[in-house]
Structure formats: C-alpha cells, structure tokens
Design a protein around this motif. Structure first.
Motif, PDB file in Angstrom:
ATOM      1  N   VAL A   1      -2.630  29.704 -18.272  1.00 14.00           N
ATOM      2  CA  VAL A   1      -1.428  29.087 -17.265  1.00 14.00           C
ATOM      3  C   VAL A   1      -0.307  29.171 -18.074  1.00 14.00           C
ATOM      4  O   VAL A   1      -0.020  28.902 -19.076  1.00 14.00           O
ATOM      5  N   SER A   2       0.781  29.707 -17.596  1.00 16.19           N
ATOM      6  CA  SER A   2       1.846  29.864 -18.209  1.00 16.19           C
ATOM      7  C   SER A   2       3.139  29.623 -17.310  1.00 16.19           C
ATOM      8  O   SER A   2       3.025  28.735 -16.380  1.00 16.19           O
TER       9      SER A   2
ATOM     10  N   GLY B   1      -3.671  16.668 -21.286  1.00 13.92           N
ATOM     11  CA  GLY B   1      -2.002  16.426 -21.149  1.00 13.92           C
ATOM     12  C   GLY B   1      -1.591  16.455 -19.641  1.00 13.92           C
ATOM     13  O   GLY B   1      -2.607  15.848 -18.960  1.00 13.92           O
TER      14      GLY B   1
ATOM     15  N   THR C   1      -2.746  16.134 -29.394  1.00 14.72           N
ATOM     16  CA  THR C   1      -1.439  15.969 -30.160  1.00 14.72           C
ATOM     17  C   THR C   1      -0.826  14.966 -29.527  1.00 14.72           C
ATOM     18  O   THR C   1      -1.490  14.084 -28.702  1.00 14.72           O
TER      19      THR C   1
ATOM     20  N   TYR D   1       9.955  28.013 -27.672  1.00 11.94           N
ATOM     21  CA  TYR D   1       8.876  27.572 -26.518  1.00 11.94           C
ATOM     22  C   TYR D   1       8.624  29.022 -25.750  1.00 11.94           C
ATOM     23  O   TYR D   1       7.517  29.401 -25.559  1.00 11.94           O
TER      24      TYR D   1
ATOM     25  N   THR E   1      -0.036  27.118 -31.947  1.00 11.51           N
ATOM     26  CA  THR E   1      -0.991  26.696 -30.868  1.00 11.51           C
ATOM     27  C   THR E   1      -0.625  27.934 -29.709  1.00 11.51           C
ATOM     28  O   THR E   1      -1.785  28.339 -29.175  1.00 11.51           O
TER      29      THR E   1
ATOM     30  N   GLY F   1      -6.617  21.855 -23.051  1.00 11.97           N
ATOM     31  CA  GLY F   1      -5.407  20.835 -22.822  1.00 11.97           C
ATOM     32  C   GLY F   1      -5.571  19.949 -21.749  1.00 11.97           C
ATOM     33  O   GLY F   1      -4.518  19.762 -21.054  1.00 11.97           O
TER      34      GLY F   1
ATOM     35  N   LYS G   1      10.212  14.474 -20.906  1.00 14.74           N
ATOM     36  CA  LYS G   1      10.518  15.479 -20.008  1.00 14.74           C
ATOM     37  C   LYS G   1      11.591  14.669 -18.796  1.00 14.74           C
ATOM     38  O   LYS G   1      11.329  13.557 -18.651  1.00 14.74           O
TER      39      LYS G   1
ATOM     40  N   ASP H   1      -9.281  22.085 -31.337  1.00 17.64           N
ATOM     41  CA  ASP H   1      -8.359  23.048 -31.406  1.00 17.64           C
ATOM     42  C   ASP H   1      -8.784  24.313 -30.795  1.00 17.64           C
ATOM     43  O   ASP H   1      -9.705  24.584 -31.195  1.00 17.64           O
TER      44      ASP H   1
ATOM     45  N   LYS I   1       5.239  31.465 -25.296  1.00 17.95           N
ATOM     46  CA  LYS I   1       4.604  31.413 -24.088  1.00 17.95           C
ATOM     47  C   LYS I   1       4.385  32.990 -23.679  1.00 17.95           C
ATOM     48  O   LYS I   1       3.211  33.406 -23.267  1.00 17.95           O
TER      49      LYS I   1
ATOM     50  N   SER J   1       6.822  27.188 -12.054  1.00 14.54           N
ATOM     51  CA  SER J   1       8.194  26.740 -12.431  1.00 14.54           C
ATOM     52  C   SER J   1       7.706  24.988 -12.737  1.00 14.54           C
ATOM     53  O   SER J   1       6.698  24.599 -13.075  1.00 14.54           O
ATOM     54  N   ASN J   2       8.753  24.297 -12.906  1.00  6.27           N
ATOM     55  CA  ASN J   2       8.924  23.107 -13.361  1.00  6.27           C
ATOM     56  C   ASN J   2       7.867  22.020 -12.460  1.00  6.27           C
ATOM     57  O   ASN J   2       8.103  21.760 -11.245  1.00  6.27           O
TER      58      ASN J   2
ATOM     59  N   LEU K   1     -11.447  20.647 -23.699  1.00 12.04           N
ATOM     60  CA  LEU K   1     -11.075  20.729 -24.908  1.00 12.04           C
ATOM     61  C   LEU K   1      -9.713  20.430 -25.226  1.00 12.04           C
ATOM     62  O   LEU K   1      -8.830  21.250 -24.694  1.00 12.04           O
TER      63      LEU K   1
HETATM   64  P1  NAD Z   1       1.594  18.780 -21.974  1.00 10.72           P
HETATM   65  O1  NAD Z   1       2.289  18.862 -23.307  1.00 10.72           O
HETATM   66  O2  NAD Z   1       1.721  17.710 -21.154  1.00 10.72           O
HETATM   67  O3  NAD Z   1      -0.057  19.090 -22.583  1.00 10.72           O
HETATM   68  C1  NAD Z   1      -0.546  19.889 -23.693  1.00 10.72           C
HETATM   69  C2  NAD Z   1      -1.971  19.597 -23.840  1.00 10.72           C
HETATM   70  O4  NAD Z   1      -2.570  20.394 -24.648  1.00 10.72           O
HETATM   71  C3  NAD Z   1      -1.986  18.300 -24.535  1.00 10.72           C
HETATM   72  O5  NAD Z   1      -3.212  17.356 -24.145  1.00 10.72           O
HETATM   73  C4  NAD Z   1      -2.210  18.469 -26.055  1.00 10.72           C
HETATM   74  O6  NAD Z   1      -3.062  17.797 -26.752  1.00 10.72           O
HETATM   75  C5  NAD Z   1      -3.177  19.926 -25.920  1.00 10.72           C
HETATM   76  N1  NAD Z   1      -2.844  20.906 -27.021  1.00 10.72           N
HETATM   77  C6  NAD Z   1      -1.971  21.066 -27.657  1.00 10.72           C
HETATM   78  N2  NAD Z   1      -2.019  21.920 -28.706  1.00 10.72           N
HETATM   79  C7  NAD Z   1      -3.468  22.043 -28.739  1.00 10.72           C
HETATM   80  C8  NAD Z   1      -4.289  22.770 -29.493  1.00 10.72           C
HETATM   81  N3  NAD Z   1      -3.896  23.695 -30.248  1.00 10.72           N
HETATM   82  N4  NAD Z   1      -5.469  22.997 -29.097  1.00 10.72           N
HETATM   83  C9  NAD Z   1      -6.175  22.111 -27.808  1.00 10.72           C
HETATM   84  N5  NAD Z   1      -5.232  21.469 -27.432  1.00 10.72           N
HETATM   85  C10 NAD Z   1      -4.137  21.465 -27.655  1.00 10.72           C
HETATM   86  O7  NAD Z   1       1.683  20.203 -21.289  1.00 10.72           O
HETATM   87  P2  NAD Z   1       1.825  20.502 -19.843  1.00 10.72           P
HETATM   88  O8  NAD Z   1       2.955  20.068 -19.197  1.00 10.72           O
HETATM   89  O9  NAD Z   1       0.616  19.688 -19.142  1.00 10.72           O
HETATM   90  O10 NAD Z   1       1.579  21.993 -19.534  1.00 10.72           O
HETATM   91  C11 NAD Z   1       0.337  22.343 -19.522  1.00 10.72           C
HETATM   92  C12 NAD Z   1       0.604  23.905 -19.462  1.00 10.72           C
HETATM   93  O11 NAD Z   1       1.120  24.593 -18.604  1.00 10.72           O
HETATM   94  C13 NAD Z   1       1.121  24.567 -20.769  1.00 10.72           C
HETATM   95  O12 NAD Z   1       0.608  25.714 -21.171  1.00 10.72           O
HETATM   96  C14 NAD Z   1       2.577  24.769 -20.375  1.00 10.72           C
HETATM   97  O13 NAD Z   1       3.144  26.088 -20.958  1.00 10.72           O
HETATM   98  C15 NAD Z   1       2.296  25.175 -19.022  1.00 10.72           C
HETATM   99  N6  NAD Z   1       3.419  24.885 -17.785  1.00 10.72           N
HETATM  100  C16 NAD Z   1       4.033  23.909 -17.818  1.00 10.72           C
HETATM  101  C17 NAD Z   1       4.763  23.570 -16.941  1.00 10.72           C
HETATM  102  C18 NAD Z   1       5.508  21.945 -16.768  1.00 10.72           C
HETATM  103  O14 NAD Z   1       6.648  21.893 -15.981  1.00 10.72           O
HETATM  104  N7  NAD Z   1       5.044  20.889 -17.448  1.00 10.72           N
HETATM  105  C19 NAD Z   1       5.302  24.447 -15.878  1.00 10.72           C
HETATM  106  C20 NAD Z   1       4.825  25.615 -16.061  1.00 10.72           C
HETATM  107  C21 NAD Z   1       3.879  25.868 -16.942  1.00 10.72           C
END
Ligand code: NAD
Ligand code: DAU
Length: 363
Positions: free
Chosen positions: A130-131, A9, A34, A158, A98, A6, A197, A57, A162, A186-187, A30
């Motif tokens: 990462v959660s 992202g 999406t 969601y 996923t 991921g 977002k 994936d 998680k 957190s956020n 990797l």
């Molecule tokens: P995001 O949605 O911006 O990015 C997710 C990435 O994962 C994308 O690049 C997507 O292409 C990839 N992805 C999705 N499905 C996939 C699969 N099946 N195989 C491989 N790649 C795949 O998410 P983010 O905000 O960067 O969050 C990243 C992680 O951190 C997540 O696990 C999320 O639960 C966790 N998190 C996010 C926040 C937040 O505030 N954004 C806070 C705490 C935890």
C-alpha cells in the motif's frame, strides 16, 4: 487467511473491519503499536476468532517467518508505515527504519515463505504493497493528474521512504517473481483518522475552541478519498489485480486545503453550532508553511476503473458529512487519542490479542 500489517492504524483498521464485515476469511493483524496504532479502533472485534492480533514489527524477520509458517496466509497486505509528513521532517529516522528497512525485511521473509509453496499456491499468492501518490512529487496547476507511469519525484523524507519501499516491492517481483501488487493512493479521510492529519485535526480543534492552523496560503491541493472506498479498491486489486502492476487510487476530488477547512466549518456550524452562534471559520489562523510543501496532488484513477471496475462510491460531500458525524458521535475516541489514554488499550485489550508463546519464540 490473509496477513495484514499496520492494521491498528487509520486505514489498516478500517480495512480489517471492512474485510471481516464483508466475509469470513480470517486476518492476522501485525502491528507495532507506535503512537499511530490504536487497538481501540478494533474494539468491536473483541472475542472474534477471525481476528488474530500480533504485536510486532515488520522489521522483525524471525517473527514474520514464524507467523508465515504458523498461519500460511494466501496474501499479505502491507499498510505498516510511518505516515505523517510533518513528523518525517522533524525526525526522518523512524521512516527509514520502518518504511525502507522494515519493508525490506518483510519482503525477505515473504520471499522465503513463498519460495517454499507448491506451484498452485505460489501462483495464487499475493503481496499487496500500500503506497501513496506523494511518491510522484508535486504537480503544477494545469498538469495532468498522476498516472501509473508518472516519474517518481518524492520531496519529503516520508515520500522518499515510501518511494524506496515501492522500488523494493517492484524489484522483488522483477527479480524473484514474487506476485507483488502496488497501490498508490491519494489523501484518505474518515473514521479513526489520527488527529494530527488535516481533517481530523480541524474537526477536533474546532470543537475544542482551538485555532485551525492553515499552512502557508492554504491553496495547496489534495485529492480526497473516503477511506472505505480505498479499502474497497484494495480488496478489488487483491482479487483481480495483475502481479507486477501498479494501480493508482483516488477520489477525483481535488480541493484546496482552505476550501476543505471552510467545508468542515460550515458542516460543524450546522451539526454542532458554537455556543456563541458565531462560525467556526473565525478560528482559522494562517501559520508558517510546511518546509518543501508539495503544491498539488491529483490521481488519475482511470486504470483501476477500466481494468478492475473500481470507482469510489462516495462523493466528497457525502464522505465528509459521514466523517464529521462520526467524530461528533465518538467524542470518547477523540478524547482518548488526544489525551494519550488510548495507549492504555494495549493493557486493557491485550489479553485477548496476545500472540501464542510459540509465536513469541518462547515455546
Ligand atoms: P497510520 O500512521 O495511521 O498507521 C500506521 C500503522 O502502522 C500504525 O498502526 C502503526 O502502529 C503501524 N506501524 C508503524 N510502524 C510499524 C512497524 N515497524 N511494524 C508494524 N507496524 C507498524 O497510517 P495510515 O494513514 O493508516 O496509512 C497506512 C498506509 O497507507 C501507509 O503505508 C501509508 O503510507 C499509506 N497511505 C496513507 C494515506 C493516507 O491518506 N493516510 C494515503 C495513501 C497511502
Ligand atoms: O497523499 C497521500 C498522503 O496524504 C499520505 O501518503 C500520507 O500518509 C498522509 O498523511 C497524507 O499526507 P498529507 O501531508 O497530504 O496530509 P496532512 O493531513 O498532513 O496534510 C494535508 C494538507 O493540509 C497538506 O497540504 C498540509 C495541510 N495542513 C496540514 C496540517 C496537519 C495544514 O494546512 N495544516 C495542518 O495543521
């Protein structure tokens, strides 16, 4: 080297960029690309041999097995997920695939690889999952912040997905001894945040002259953390965290959504005033609330500070200013994301990132 999932992202790309800025250990990245994956975030790594991008994936066990055999990473950092609560309400299926099935397949492939390592490498190996704080559910106004021992009470598809992935990661440590670390954060906010977002959406809509949608009464509370601080915390947990442990990560920055939006409007009024001289606040509209909307999240980040010496470097004020400046300085990134043109980056950039035929199972 390490394997990051991921990493195209929001948080994953910040992590990869920060990791390679801080040292020379290579990263296999990797990502399924999406709608939330954007190779443009990694454009500065073009031609950098320390970054190997693989389009794939986490649910593809055979691909993961091949990657692990070829690159022999010492650690996995699992960011890959469907991450947007509203999308999970409209269509939970991808979240189950996923976040639950994908994490399971990844854990299975990693377990097989890890089982074949020598004793020293086995002990040093880490799987960092990462959660999110959302797995703990919603707090009332005066409740203490979430500690690592808070019971799981996820409320959206969601957060339920998680939570399930956290339980799987935990079980792989407990049952098989896999050296798993889990972080619940957190956020986040900061550069490369997809404008679905709250914070990037408000900045984008304000500048585009569009309404600034506030769900319900806008008094829901989130605990905001600048993304570079989250990345630093993950590096710290990877380096010094105890396998089997969970670490809560947060910014000690609880803010109601309406206050966040007012802060953004004030900052934009200062840095990029409206042509008519009026405040961006005038664009605020209250809209129908998110179903099942969690009222308050707050993280007690005391454990990671006490045990690993991590605490956030940014205040909300410094982080939000950096973020607004970043969006003002990167109108092309925002335009490409909102028009969908960023997807063409796969075509433009792919030659540089394409995995070897052997990895694709063709050689
Ligand atoms: P995001 O949605 O911006 O990015 C997710 C990435 O994962 C994308 O690049 C997507 O292409 C990839 N992805 C999705 N499905 C996939 C699969 N099946 N195989 C491989 N790649 C795949 O998410 P983010 O905000 O960067 O969050 C990243 C992680 O951190 C997540 O696990 C999320 O639960 C966790 N998190 C996010 C926040 C937040 O505030 N954004 C806070 C705490 C935890
Ligand atoms: O708490 C960590 C979580 O933070 C992560 O696990 C998620 O992946 C991440 O998306 C984020 O979830 P939230 O639902 O808290 O973030 P979002 O930006 O979608 O919403 C933040 C708050 O703002 C929330 O209370 C809903 C509200 N909101 C959001 C949008 C998009 C609005 O009022 N209007 C909006 O248009």
């Amino acid at each position: 080297m390490i394997l990051v999932t991921g990493g195209a992202g929001f948080i994953g790309s910040n992590f990869v960029l920060d990791w390679l800025a801080a040292g020379d250990e290579a990263v296999v990245n990797l990502d399924a690309l999406t709608y939330a994956g954007n190779l443009e975030n990694l454009a500065s790594l073009r031609g950098d041999a320390r970054h190997i991008f693989v389009h794939g994936d986490i649910g593809d066990g055979e691909l993961i097995e091949r990657l692990l055999r070829q690159y022999q990473p010492r650690a996995i950092v699992n960011f890959a997920a469907e991450s947007h609560v509203d999308r999970s309400i409209h269509g939970p299926e991808d979240f189950i695939q996923t976040n639950i099935v994908g994490t399971f397949r990844l854990l299975e492939a990693v377990r097989a690889y890890w089982g074949g390592l020598g004793a020293g490498e086995k002990a040093a190996f880490r799987f960092l999952h990462v959660s999110t704080d959302e797995v703990y559910g919603s707090l009332a106004k005066d409740d203490p912040a979430f500690s690592e021992n808070h019971r799981y009470e996820p409320n959206s598809p969601y957060s339920a997905s998680k939570a399930a992935s956290d339980h799987l990661a935990r079980a792989y440590h407990h049952t098989y001894g896999l050296p798993v670390l889990t972080t619940n954060c957190s956020n986040n906010y900061g550069p490369y945040h997809f404008p679905e977002k709250l914070i990037p959406l408000i900045i984008h809509n304000a500048l585009a002259g569009k309404p600034l949608p506030i769900y319900g009464d806008g008094q829901q509370i989130r605990d905001w953390l600048y993304v570079a601080d989250h990345c630093a915390a993950i590096r710290r947990v990877l380096a010094a965290g105890q396998p089997g442990e969970t670490y809560n990560i947060g910014g000690w920055n609880e803010k109601p959504n309406l206050e966040v939006v007012h802060t953004l409007c004030a900052m934009l009024d200062e840095l990029s005033p409206r042509a008519d001289g009026r405040s961006y606040r005038e664009q605020i509209v209250f809209v129908t609330d998110r179903p099942g909307h969690d009222r308050r999240y707050a993280i007690d980040a005391g454990k990671i500070e006490r045990e690993l010496g991590w605490k956030p470097a940014e205040t909300f004020e410094s982080g939000i200013r950096k973020t607004v400046r970043w969006y003002l300085d990167h109108p092309d990134w925002v335009a490409n994301v909102t028009s969908g043109a960023y997807r063409e980056w796969v075509g433009k950039q792919y030659d540089n990132f394409v995995p070897s035929p052997r990895l694709r199972g063709e050689g």
